[in-house]
Design a protein around this motif. Structure first.
Motif, PDB file in Angstrom:
ATOM      1  N   GLU A 156      94.225 -35.140  36.893  1.00 29.13           N
ATOM      2  CA  GLU A 156      94.770 -35.003  35.554  1.00 29.13           C
ATOM      3  C   GLU A 156      95.036 -36.356  34.918  1.00 29.13           C
ATOM      4  O   GLU A 156      95.041 -37.382  35.598  1.00 29.13           O
ATOM      5  CB  GLU A 156      96.072 -34.191  35.594  1.00 29.13           C
ATOM      6  CG  GLU A 156      97.136 -34.790  36.497  1.00 29.13           C
ATOM      7  CD  GLU A 156      98.370 -33.901  36.613  1.00 29.13           C
ATOM      8  OE1 GLU A 156      98.354 -32.786  36.050  1.00 29.13           O
ATOM      9  OE2 GLU A 156      99.341 -34.332  37.245  1.00 29.13           O
ATOM     10  N   ASN A 157      95.252 -36.309  33.579  1.00 30.55           N
ATOM     11  CA  ASN A 157      95.636 -37.481  32.799  1.00 30.55           C
ATOM     12  C   ASN A 157      94.697 -38.667  33.049  1.00 30.55           C
ATOM     13  O   ASN A 157      95.146 -39.772  33.337  1.00 30.55           O
ATOM     14  CB  ASN A 157      97.083 -37.866  33.132  1.00 30.55           C
ATOM     15  CG  ASN A 157      97.613 -38.966  32.222  1.00 30.55           C
ATOM     16  OD1 ASN A 157      98.276 -39.887  32.688  1.00 30.55           O
ATOM     17  ND2 ASN A 157      97.321 -38.900  30.945  1.00 30.55           N
ATOM     18  N   PRO A 158      93.377 -38.467  32.918  1.00 30.19           N
ATOM     19  CA  PRO A 158      92.455 -39.572  33.171  1.00 30.19           C
ATOM     20  C   PRO A 158      92.420 -40.559  32.008  1.00 30.19           C
ATOM     21  O   PRO A 158      93.000 -40.328  30.936  1.00 30.19           O
ATOM     22  CB  PRO A 158      91.115 -38.868  33.324  1.00 30.19           C
ATOM     23  CG  PRO A 158      91.230 -37.690  32.399  1.00 30.19           C
ATOM     24  CD  PRO A 158      92.663 -37.229  32.542  1.00 30.19           C
ATOM     25  N   THR A 159      91.713 -41.659  32.232  1.00 30.05           N
ATOM     26  CA  THR A 159      91.363 -42.595  31.173  1.00 30.05           C
ATOM     27  C   THR A 159      89.848 -42.670  31.123  1.00 30.05           C
ATOM     28  O   THR A 159      89.166 -42.390  32.124  1.00 30.05           O
ATOM     29  CB  THR A 159      91.979 -43.987  31.426  1.00 30.05           C
ATOM     30  OG1 THR A 159      91.749 -44.828  30.300  1.00 30.05           O
ATOM     31  CG2 THR A 159      91.387 -44.645  32.665  1.00 30.05           C
ATOM     32  N   ALA A 160      89.290 -43.025  29.967  1.00 30.04           N
ATOM     33  CA  ALA A 160      87.840 -43.096  29.813  1.00 30.04           C
ATOM     34  C   ALA A 160      87.444 -44.469  29.285  1.00 30.04           C
ATOM     35  O   ALA A 160      88.118 -45.030  28.413  1.00 30.04           O
ATOM     36  CB  ALA A 160      87.335 -42.007  28.869  1.00 30.04           C
ATOM     37  N   VAL A 161      86.354 -45.001  29.838  1.00 36.19           N
ATOM     38  CA  VAL A 161      85.856 -46.316  29.452  1.00 36.19           C
ATOM     39  C   VAL A 161      84.335 -46.276  29.460  1.00 36.19           C
ATOM     40  O   VAL A 161      83.730 -45.693  30.372  1.00 36.19           O
ATOM     41  CB  VAL A 161      86.328 -47.424  30.433  1.00 36.19           C
ATOM     42  CG1 VAL A 161      85.888 -48.800  29.945  1.00 36.19           C
ATOM     43  CG2 VAL A 161      87.838 -47.383  30.637  1.00 36.19           C
ATOM     44  N   ASN A 162      83.715 -46.891  28.462  1.00 37.50           N
ATOM     45  CA  ASN A 162      82.266 -47.080  28.487  1.00 37.50           C
ATOM     46  C   ASN A 162      81.995 -48.549  28.768  1.00 37.50           C
ATOM     47  O   ASN A 162      82.438 -49.434  28.029  1.00 37.50           O
ATOM     48  CB  ASN A 162      81.643 -46.668  27.149  1.00 37.50           C
ATOM     49  CG  ASN A 162      80.122 -46.620  27.219  1.00 37.50           C
ATOM     50  OD1 ASN A 162      79.483 -47.553  27.673  1.00 37.50           O
ATOM     51  ND2 ASN A 162      79.548 -45.531  26.752  1.00 37.50           N
ATOM     52  N   VAL A 163      81.291 -48.831  29.847  1.00 34.73           N
ATOM     53  CA  VAL A 163      80.947 -50.206  30.234  1.00 34.73           C
ATOM     54  C   VAL A 163      79.424 -50.364  30.267  1.00 34.73           C
ATOM     55  O   VAL A 163      78.866 -51.015  31.146  1.00 34.73           O
ATOM     56  CB  VAL A 163      81.569 -50.594  31.591  1.00 34.73           C
ATOM     57  CG1 VAL A 163      83.071 -50.734  31.475  1.00 34.73           C
ATOM     58  CG2 VAL A 163      81.210 -49.570  32.671  1.00 34.73           C
ATOM     59  N   GLY A 164      78.764 -49.750  29.291  1.00 43.36           N
ATOM     60  CA  GLY A 164      77.307 -49.681  29.296  1.00 43.36           C
ATOM     61  C   GLY A 164      76.861 -48.274  29.595  1.00 43.36           C
ATOM     62  O   GLY A 164      75.817 -47.823  29.158  1.00 43.36           O
ATOM     63  N   ASN A 165      77.637 -47.553  30.385  1.00 41.08           N
ATOM     64  CA  ASN A 165      77.505 -46.107  30.543  1.00 41.08           C
ATOM     65  C   ASN A 165      78.910 -45.513  30.679  1.00 41.08           C
ATOM     66  O   ASN A 165      79.881 -46.227  30.905  1.00 41.08           O
ATOM     67  CB  ASN A 165      76.570 -45.721  31.699  1.00 41.08           C
ATOM     68  CG  ASN A 165      76.975 -46.311  33.024  1.00 41.08           C
ATOM     69  OD1 ASN A 165      78.099 -46.748  33.199  1.00 41.08           O
ATOM     70  ND2 ASN A 165      76.066 -46.323  33.972  1.00 41.08           N
ATOM     71  N   PRO A 166      79.059 -44.204  30.509  1.00 41.49           N
ATOM     72  CA  PRO A 166      80.390 -43.608  30.359  1.00 41.49           C
ATOM     73  C   PRO A 166      81.064 -43.249  31.681  1.00 41.49           C
ATOM     74  O   PRO A 166      80.425 -42.707  32.592  1.00 41.49           O
ATOM     75  CB  PRO A 166      80.097 -42.348  29.544  1.00 41.49           C
ATOM     76  CG  PRO A 166      78.709 -41.953  29.960  1.00 41.49           C
ATOM     77  CD  PRO A 166      77.977 -43.234  30.231  1.00 41.49           C
ATOM     78  N   HIS A 167      82.361 -43.523  31.760  1.00 41.19           N
ATOM     79  CA  HIS A 167      83.133 -43.225  32.963  1.00 41.19           C
ATOM     80  C   HIS A 167      84.463 -42.599  32.601  1.00 41.19           C
ATOM     81  O   HIS A 167      85.104 -42.988  31.619  1.00 41.19           O
ATOM     82  CB  HIS A 167      83.412 -44.501  33.767  1.00 41.19           C
ATOM     83  CG  HIS A 167      82.206 -45.051  34.457  1.00 41.19           C
ATOM     84  ND1 HIS A 167      81.924 -44.778  35.775  1.00 41.19           N
ATOM     85  CD2 HIS A 167      81.213 -45.855  34.004  1.00 41.19           C
ATOM     86  CE1 HIS A 167      80.786 -45.397  36.112  1.00 41.19           C
ATOM     87  NE2 HIS A 167      80.345 -46.055  35.049  1.00 41.19           N
ATOM     88  N   VAL A 168      84.886 -41.648  33.420  1.00 42.21           N
ATOM     89  CA  VAL A 168      86.247 -41.125  33.359  1.00 42.21           C
ATOM     90  C   VAL A 168      86.902 -41.449  34.699  1.00 42.21           C
ATOM     91  O   VAL A 168      86.271 -41.328  35.755  1.00 42.21           O
ATOM     92  CB  VAL A 168      86.250 -39.608  33.052  1.00 42.21           C
ATOM     93  CG1 VAL A 168      85.596 -38.789  34.150  1.00 42.21           C
ATOM     94  CG2 VAL A 168      87.665 -39.114  32.791  1.00 42.21           C
ATOM     95  N   ILE A 169      88.165 -41.907  34.642  1.00 41.68           N
ATOM     96  CA  ILE A 169      88.840 -42.412  35.837  1.00 41.68           C
ATOM     97  C   ILE A 169      90.154 -41.670  36.046  1.00 41.68           C
ATOM     98  O   ILE A 169      90.972 -41.555  35.126  1.00 41.68           O
ATOM     99  CB  ILE A 169      89.133 -43.927  35.713  1.00 41.68           C
ATOM    100  CG1 ILE A 169      87.846 -44.705  35.436  1.00 41.68           C
ATOM    101  CG2 ILE A 169      89.803 -44.435  36.982  1.00 41.68           C
ATOM    102  CD1 ILE A 169      87.684 -45.137  33.992  1.00 41.68           C
TER     103      ILE A 169
END
Length: 271
Positions: A140-153
């Motif tokens: 739950e409560n993830p963060t999302a970042v795109n560093v050239g491709n998309p990631h959820v953490i």
């Protein structure tokens, strides 16, 4: 025509590299990538990497996952490219320009600047990507970042206890992520060290994921959990990630040539 290839890996995340800068390659297709990547009937790899000439950089790199999907970027493969080039070079990718260079820690890749806006990930609709009001069971409560491709953490007490083989594909294909998503489960060990597992879209859980390490480190830094330079430990080994004051992401780690060979493209359905 027989096509030469190089089998490489970065911390166990393995690649078949085809160099199309000096010779013609067979027509690239999803089916061809799937056939080469098959570990029983092909050469076997997590990703197929194709090098091509570029009009805007020293070379262009294309990345295909095991399922044949072409993706924007691959951090571990970028280090492999840096090892092959052997000197500082600019590489064009679908995710943007990156810089690779030999360093004391192996190969350093300047992955550029992270992106955080919901439509840059992308998400299906607008929301805060820093603390996303979403959950999949205990994740739950993830963060999302795109560093050239998309990631959820997802930051969890023990990433080794997460059933990533079950939850990874569910999250990857959730309608919230129209371009699908790479799923990261991470445990912050201290302010300079993160343990990480990654479910890569189109490839499944891999021994290492360079862009996942970058995205996870940035996510932890944004939440104030770690300093701006950290070690990220994946099942295959460690990467050093730094978020510079200029906003650039620097990833440093090893890359290895496993072996070289050649194949007949017709054996894998290519024309």
């Amino acid at each position: 025509m027989r096509v030469p290839f190089i089998k490489m890996h970065g911390l166990g995340n393995d690649f078949v590299v085809l160099d199309g800068r000096a010779q013609a390659l067979p027509a690239l297709s999803s089916a061809f990538a799937v056939a080469l990547a098959d570990r029983r009937t092909g050469i076997g790899c997590d990703q197929l990497v194709v090098l091509e000439p570029s009009g805007k950089a020293d070379l262009k790199a294309r990345f295909f996952n095991q399922d044949g999907s072409e993706v924007e970027s691959c951090g571990n493969a970028s280090r492999a490219i840096g090892l092959l080039i052997g000197q500082r070079a600019m590489v064009e990718t679908l995710g943007g320009l990156i810089e690779v260079a030999p360093s004391a820690g192996g190969i350093t890749v300047d992955m550029g600047q992270p992106r955080f806006e919901w439509d840059q990930i992308p998400l299906a609709y607008a929301m805060d990507t820093h603390h996303m009001p979403l959950a999949w069971e205990a994740l739950e409560n993830p963060t999302a970042v795109n560093v050239g491709n998309p990631h959820v953490i997802f930051f969890v007490p023990d990433c080794t206890a997460v059933e990533l083989d079950r939850l990874g594909p569910e999250i990857e294909h959730d309608p919230m992520f129209p371009a699908r998503i790479n799923v990261n489960v991470a445990t912050v060990l201290d302010r300079s060290h993160i343990r990480l597992r990654v479910w890569e879209r189109g490839a499944g859980e891999t021994r290492a994921c360079g862009t996942g390490a970058c995205a996870t480190a940035i996510g932890a830094m944004r939440r104030g959990l770690v300093e701006r330079r950290v070690t990220v430990s994946l099942p295959g080994g460690d990467l050093q990630i730094e978020w510079t004051e200029a906003g650039r992401i620097l990833m440093t780690g090893p890359a290895t040539i496993s072996f070289r060979g050649d194949f007949d493209p017709a054996d894998f359905g290519a024309e």
